[in-house]
Design an enzyme around this catalytic site. Structure first.
Site, PDB file in Angstrom:
ATOM      1  N   GLU A  69       0.009  -9.295   4.417  1.00 60.41           N
ATOM      2  CA  GLU A  69      -1.118  -9.521   3.508  1.00 60.41           C
ATOM      3  C   GLU A  69      -0.744 -10.379   2.299  1.00 60.41           C
ATOM      4  O   GLU A  69      -0.897  -9.990   1.156  1.00 60.41           O
ATOM      5  CB  GLU A  69      -1.698  -8.169   3.069  1.00 60.41           C
ATOM      6  CG  GLU A  69      -2.329  -7.443   4.254  1.00 60.41           C
ATOM      7  CD  GLU A  69      -2.899  -6.081   3.907  1.00 60.41           C
ATOM      8  OE1 GLU A  69      -3.980  -5.756   4.417  1.00 60.41           O
ATOM      9  OE2 GLU A  69      -2.262  -5.344   3.147  1.00 60.41           O
ATOM     10  N   HIS A 106      -0.529  -9.029  -2.173  1.00 61.44           N
ATOM     11  CA  HIS A 106      -1.928  -8.777  -1.851  1.00 61.44           C
ATOM     12  C   HIS A 106      -2.890  -9.197  -2.966  1.00 61.44           C
ATOM     13  O   HIS A 106      -3.909  -9.853  -2.720  1.00 61.44           O
ATOM     14  CB  HIS A 106      -2.098  -7.288  -1.536  1.00 61.44           C
ATOM     15  CG  HIS A 106      -3.189  -7.016  -0.568  1.00 61.44           C
ATOM     16  ND1 HIS A 106      -3.205  -5.926   0.277  1.00 61.44           N
ATOM     17  CD2 HIS A 106      -4.328  -7.687  -0.288  1.00 61.44           C
ATOM     18  CE1 HIS A 106      -4.291  -5.947   1.017  1.00 61.44           C
ATOM     19  NE2 HIS A 106      -4.993  -6.992   0.694  1.00 61.44           N
ATOM     20  N   GLU A 146      -1.982  -3.635  12.841  1.00 59.74           N
ATOM     21  CA  GLU A 146      -2.560  -2.399  12.315  1.00 59.74           C
ATOM     22  C   GLU A 146      -3.891  -2.162  13.034  1.00 59.74           C
ATOM     23  O   GLU A 146      -4.701  -3.075  13.166  1.00 59.74           O
ATOM     24  CB  GLU A 146      -2.807  -2.470  10.806  1.00 59.74           C
ATOM     25  CG  GLU A 146      -1.544  -2.571   9.983  1.00 59.74           C
ATOM     26  CD  GLU A 146      -1.802  -2.705   8.491  1.00 59.74           C
ATOM     27  OE1 GLU A 146      -2.911  -2.312   8.038  1.00 59.74           O
ATOM     28  OE2 GLU A 146      -0.929  -3.215   7.772  1.00 59.74           O
ATOM     29  N   ASP A 164       0.851  -1.191   0.000  1.00 54.33           N
ATOM     30  CA  ASP A 164       0.000   0.000   0.000  1.00 54.33           C
ATOM     31  C   ASP A 164       0.889   1.245   0.000  1.00 54.33           C
ATOM     32  O   ASP A 164       1.113   1.867   1.034  1.00 54.33           O
ATOM     33  CB  ASP A 164      -0.899  -0.042   1.240  1.00 54.33           C
ATOM     34  CG  ASP A 164      -1.845   1.153   1.318  1.00 54.33           C
ATOM     35  OD1 ASP A 164      -1.925   1.921   0.345  1.00 54.33           O
ATOM     36  OD2 ASP A 164      -2.487   1.320   2.370  1.00 54.33           O
ATOM     37  N   GLU A 198       4.769  -8.861   0.202  1.00 49.73           N
ATOM     38  CA  GLU A 198       3.324  -8.656   0.187  1.00 49.73           C
ATOM     39  C   GLU A 198       2.811  -8.973  -1.204  1.00 49.73           C
ATOM     40  O   GLU A 198       3.173  -8.311  -2.180  1.00 49.73           O
ATOM     41  CB  GLU A 198       2.920  -7.234   0.579  1.00 49.73           C
ATOM     42  CG  GLU A 198       1.406  -7.084   0.575  1.00 49.73           C
ATOM     43  CD  GLU A 198       0.902  -5.773   1.155  1.00 49.73           C
ATOM     44  OE1 GLU A 198      -0.249  -5.403   0.839  1.00 49.73           O
ATOM     45  OE2 GLU A 198       1.663  -5.124   1.892  1.00 49.73           O
ATOM     46  N   HIS A 232      -6.982   3.388  11.804  1.00 46.54           N
ATOM     47  CA  HIS A 232      -6.582   3.874  10.474  1.00 46.54           C
ATOM     48  C   HIS A 232      -6.661   5.394  10.418  1.00 46.54           C
ATOM     49  O   HIS A 232      -7.712   5.982  10.658  1.00 46.54           O
ATOM     50  CB  HIS A 232      -7.507   3.251   9.438  1.00 46.54           C
ATOM     51  CG  HIS A 232      -7.045   3.369   8.034  1.00 46.54           C
ATOM     52  ND1 HIS A 232      -7.626   4.217   7.128  1.00 46.54           N
ATOM     53  CD2 HIS A 232      -6.040   2.738   7.382  1.00 46.54           C
ATOM     54  CE1 HIS A 232      -7.023   4.096   5.958  1.00 46.54           C
ATOM     55  NE2 HIS A 232      -6.056   3.207   6.086  1.00 46.54           N
TER      56      HIS A 232
END
Length: 973
Positions: A433, A392, A503, A178, A390, A506
């Site tokens: 992820e 994803h 996490e 991300d 990752e 947010h």
């Protein structure tokens, strides 16, 4: 066919190939004494790896990314989906490829030495050539690659080094993080030399017992080791002993390799000073490799800390103490240079985090620059070190794909080999992820064998069961788990592992609601130990509005306090013309792109306060030390008493001597008047002496307690006429728009992505139609009944205006239908004449606060220019609110203006923008401030939550249907 053998291999579509010609990773730091190659390189950007290199060169500065240089390959942001259609392991045919080239003068005194090139990081496939000869290949965009150039360069002569970087590859599918996609070389390039006899690796074990063990590996460039070499070492100048039983330098043993030597150095440190995030004590370790004649062939220097990390039951312990993890996720980011960050940038990041109460970092989602760990060791941070994995978009397929097995193990093992000697690193992470499969288990097996001193975590494994003992995660580390689920798990009797969210909360836009609620539960529930906020930065890139290109390295000074200069803006996904993107989801940090703190940081600072006011008793104030290892002697304090009548008193505070976890009562510093309304006592805590992260006087926290509640002072009506126009709207000389009912706010990112704003639009809350039902006069009092019609319901509103001395009292009542079961706000909105540019208020502040994010804004008397009340979140949205306001005044420079007294503490906002102004635009450069003030007084205001990626606000912070009442008194100053 290409004549380039490396290109012919097509390594960008071969996941089994992680490197060729690359040296093994190790923990020996070669930055000292190296020849830096940072600076200007010749550069060409090719459309694909097979495209021929032309004769026209431009110049590019390294480290740097070409995506930030205004090339035809700009940055691109995606979160989950890949930016191209090809499936693993394929890359698109249109594949930007950067070619960097420069001449290097190899020092003459390097004759006879081993010469190594180090490239700090390259995205995503690196091909290395020297004088046209292929030297090596490397993948893994966030770890260094080293290549032995001894056989291809000559000391005292010039060599041409070419670094070719292919942007898209099979590796891109496991770097699907991300963040912005970039291409280039993001960390420093250097050349260094060693003796042919050199240290290949150093492994430090430094437990709290003080029993130091240093395991060393030795190699020789020619292969076979010479006779008679040996090691010495010292710790803070005190010599270490060599472990004769382990020393294999000269021992005949058929199990010992003739090209790899191993030796161990030992020491027992008396009265050892242990390392932790509060008191990060470090020792200087030096290891020397000697030739048989006693001369030094190689030296390795380390700053080490003595500390233990273990999991006992469901607790993560540091040095035997159960510590709270007050963490943040951190990417490498800079608004001018993209992924390239300097040492000064890194230090500024960590200093800011330290000042706002953070003690932990997760290196999302790849290992950081080596300097990051040096700074974490020095300043005091617990680090979850995360491998560059990752996948994803294709997580399920890749997790068990044997073609990617080597990449998983390679990336995890190289991270561990590089970072294992840093005391700050307390947990290894297998990535992010990427589902969960055999490739993760293989990597986990390698880590557990190589480093049994640290626990291991991986959210993808823990997701299968927080208490499952058979998955590759020693910690239950979910993402955005609802608070009630975490508490229920901790109370279930089934918990077997620490629960530390990798996490949570947010931070997208105006967010981080219920953070205080989370920590109230964490601190009161055994088994819950904290987590990592997502994330540190808003990844807004400074963009020139005129041509839509990044401002580049020359953009320094074109932003301040989170705001870009005229002609520039903070760009997010889609702003560079890309068709595949994920918009403003990249703007989800607790700081703006220029590192200006968002208001949520003050919330975190108070939640993490090291010293707190536990309660108020008649005999005094009870203070508590909420640290794990440290007393209060490093802190200083000042008392402040705020009275409702505007009086503020201050006095020095002498903090008691408290060990961690202890409390003590201290006498009240003031004689509090018996009457006069509310009285609030605040302890302003500062740094008493300079710290590595804060000079003396830096504010640490501001705990507060109410000493006395409000007094009841009913308004007294006087004989004065109240004017209303034909629509029943209040007429007032300082108002350009009369007070009307407001149920709408400019949707926050949480409102939009969490799905609540679309509901509000369906109900028609953004376009309510007002209809006057009746206007009734009774003496000097005017009562206006009106209906506000939405698309699916009608709100009945009653407004009573009564003259009082110097002004008018407004009593309001709104009845929301059952359909409107969760609205943004219920309150009044009006607009003022221009010139009222200063807001003064008694309530929470001075920074922005909302019902579910108000712990960090102490009650007091505050004064802020109106233009500074608005918070410039990257995508314009509801902003600038102040919570718990008792009364406020808006004034011009000559002190004229208006004042408002509220019936009880309310949510108030004063900005230059209507809600529809903010809703209509995508960037701040499109906003046009209004000349007057737009004022909202809310009887109820919905909490912020974190629903853009996580739980919504709690039900107690939502605005229900039914009857809402509020009143306020407006006077002319």
């Amino acid at each position: 066919m290409t004549s380039d053998p490396l290109i012919a291999l097509r390594p960008w579509e071969a996941p089994e190939v992680t490197s060729w010609g690359r040296l093994p990773m190790n923990a020996v730091d070669r930055r000292r004494g190296a020849l830096p190659l940072d600076g200007d390189w010749r550069f060409q950007l090719l459309p694909a790896p097979h495209a021929p290199v032309g004769g026209a060169w431009s110049t590019a500065y390294l480290p740097g990314v070409w995506t930030m240089r205004g090339t035809d390959d700009p940055p691109q942001y995606t979160n989950v989906r890949m930016p191209f259609a090809e499936v693993p392991p394929h890359a698109p045919a249109a594949n930007p490829t950067g070619v960097y080239e420069r001449a290097v003068d190899v020092p003459a005194d390097w004759a006879g030495r081993r010469i190594v090139l180090q490239v700090g990081a390259a995205e995503s496939v690196l091909l290395v050539y020297v004088d046209g000869r292929p030297v090596g290949i490397s993948k893994d965009s966030h770890l260094a690659a080293e290549f032995d150039l001894t056989g291809v360069v000559r000391a005292g002569q010039r060599a041409t080094v070419r670094l070719t970087v292919v942007k898209w590859s099979d590796a891109s599918h496991i770097e699907d993080q991300d963040q912005w996609w970039h291409g280039g070389i993001t960390r420093s390039v250097l050349l260094y030399a060693t003796d042919p006899l050199h240290l290949a690796d150093v492994t430090v074990r430094a437990p709290c017992s003080g029993e130091l063990r240093v395991d060393c590996r030795v190699r020789h460039a020619s292969g076979a080791l010479p006779e008679g070499w040996y090691l010495t070492g010292d710790l803070d100048g005190r010599p270490l002993a060599q472990d004769a039983e382990f020393d294999r330098a000269n021992v005949e043993d058929e199990r010992v390799s003739d090209f790899l030597g191993e030796a161990r150095l030992l020491a027992t440190v008396p009265e050892v000073r242990t390392w932790n995030a509060e008191t990060p004590e470090l020792y200087d370790l030096t290891v020397r490799l000697h030739r048989a004649d006693g001369t030094v062939a190689d030296t390795s220097r380390h700053r080490i800390g003595f500390r233990d990390v273990e999991i006992v039951g469901r607790d993560l312990l540091v040095n035997g103490e159960r510590v709270f993890i007050r963490g943040v996720n951190r990417h490498d980011f800079h608004p001018l240079t993209g992924r390239t960050v300097s040492y000064d940038d890194l230090r500024a990041d960590l200093v800011l985090l330290k000042r706002f109460g953070f003690n932990a970092i997760r290196t999302s989602h790849y290992p950081g620059d080596p300097a990051l760990y040096d700074l974490a060791d020095e300043l005091g941070f617990y680090v979850v070190d995360e491998a560059d994995i990752e996948s994803h978009d294709h997580a399920h397929e890749i997790a068990d794909d044997p073609r990617y097995l080597n990449a998983f193990v390679d990336r995890v093992s190289r991270m561990v080999l590089r970072d294992k000697n840093h005391p700050s690193v307390i947990v290894w992470s297998l990535g992010n992820e990427s589902d969960y499969g055999a490739n993760h288990d293989a990597a986990a097996g390698w880590v557990r064998r190589h480093d049994p001193t640290r626990p291991l975590q991986y959210e993808g494994a823990a997701r299968l069961g927080w208490a499952d003992p058979d998955v590759a995660s020693d910690i239950a580390c979910p993402m955005y788990a609802p608070l009630q689920d975490c508490v229920a798990h901790a109370l279930s009797g089934e918990q077997t592992k620490p629960l530390i969210q990798c996490e949570y909360s947010h931070a997208m836009g105006n967010s981080n609601g219920t953070l205080a609620d989370h920590w109230a539960a964490i601190e009161s529930t055994p088994g819950l130990q904290g987590g990592f906020i997502w994330e540190f930065w808003d990844h807004g890139i400074l963009q020139r509005v005129s041509d839509g290109r990044p401002a580049g390295r020359g953009g320094a000074g074109l932003y301040d306090n989170g705001v870009a200069a005229p002609g520039y803006r903070w760009a997010y996904g889609g702003d560079f013309g890309e068709t595949i993107h994920d918009g403003a989801f990249i703007a989800d940090g607790v700081v703006f792109p220029d590192r200006t703190p968002k208001p949520a940081l003050y919330e975190h600072r108070e939640i993490a306060a090291p010293v707190r006011i536990e309660c108020f008793r008649h005999e005094g104030i009870v203070l508590g030390n909420h640290q794990h290892f440290r007393g209060l002697d490093w802190l200083a304090g000042e008392w402040r008493l705020d009275l409702a009548d505007g009086t503020t008193l201050t006095a020095p505070a002498e903090l008691p001597s408290l060990c961690p976890g202890e409390t003590a009562a201290v006498p009240l510093p003031f004689e509090v008047p018996r009457d006069g309304g509310e009285a609030w006592l605040t302890l302003r805590v500062t740094v008493a002496e300079d710290q590595p992260w804060a000079p003396r006087g830096t504010e640490v926290c501001m705990p507060q307690v109410r000493l006395r509640g409000p007094a009841v002072t009913p308004a007294v009506p006087v004989e004065r006429h109240v004017d209303v126009d034909g629509e029943g709207l209040l007429v007032h000389p300082l108002l350009t728009a009369a007070p009307v009912l407001s149920l709408w706010r400019a949707p926050t990112d949480n409102d939009e992505l969490g799905g609540i704003a679309p509901r509000w639009r369906t109900w028609g809350l953004d376009a309510l139609v007002r209809k006057v039902v009746s206007v009734h006069r009774e003496g000097d009092r005017v009562t206006v009944l009106a209906e506000y019609a939405g698309a699916t319901g009608v709100v009945r509103h009653r407004q009573v205006c009564t003259p009082v001395e110097g002004g008018v009292r407004v009593d309001e009542e709104a009845e929301l239908p059952e359909e409107f079961d969760d609205v943004a706000r219920v309150g009044s909105v009006f607009e003022t004449v221009p010139g009222l540019d200063l807001l003064e208020w008694f309530g929470q502040g001075p920074w922005e606060a909302y019902p579910d994010r108000s712990a960090g804004a102490p009650v007091g008397h505050h004064s802020v220019p109106v233009d500074e009340l608005f918070t410039p979140y990257l995508r314009p949205q509801e902003s600038g609110g102040r919570h718990g306001v008792r009364h406020f005044r808006l004034s011009a420079p000559d002190a004229t203006g208006l004042s408002v007294v509220l019936d009880e503490p309310r949510q108030v906002s004063v900005t230059r923008y209507r809600a529809e102004d903010l809703t209509a635009v995508a960037h701040h450069d499109e906003l046009v401030p209004r000349p007057g003030c737009v004022v909202h007084i809310d009887a109820a205001h919905r909490g912020l939550g974190t629903a853009s990626c996580g739980p919504d606000t709690l039900s107690s912070y939502r605005v229900p249907p039914g009857v809402h009442r509020w009143s306020w008194t407006l006077r002319i100053l």
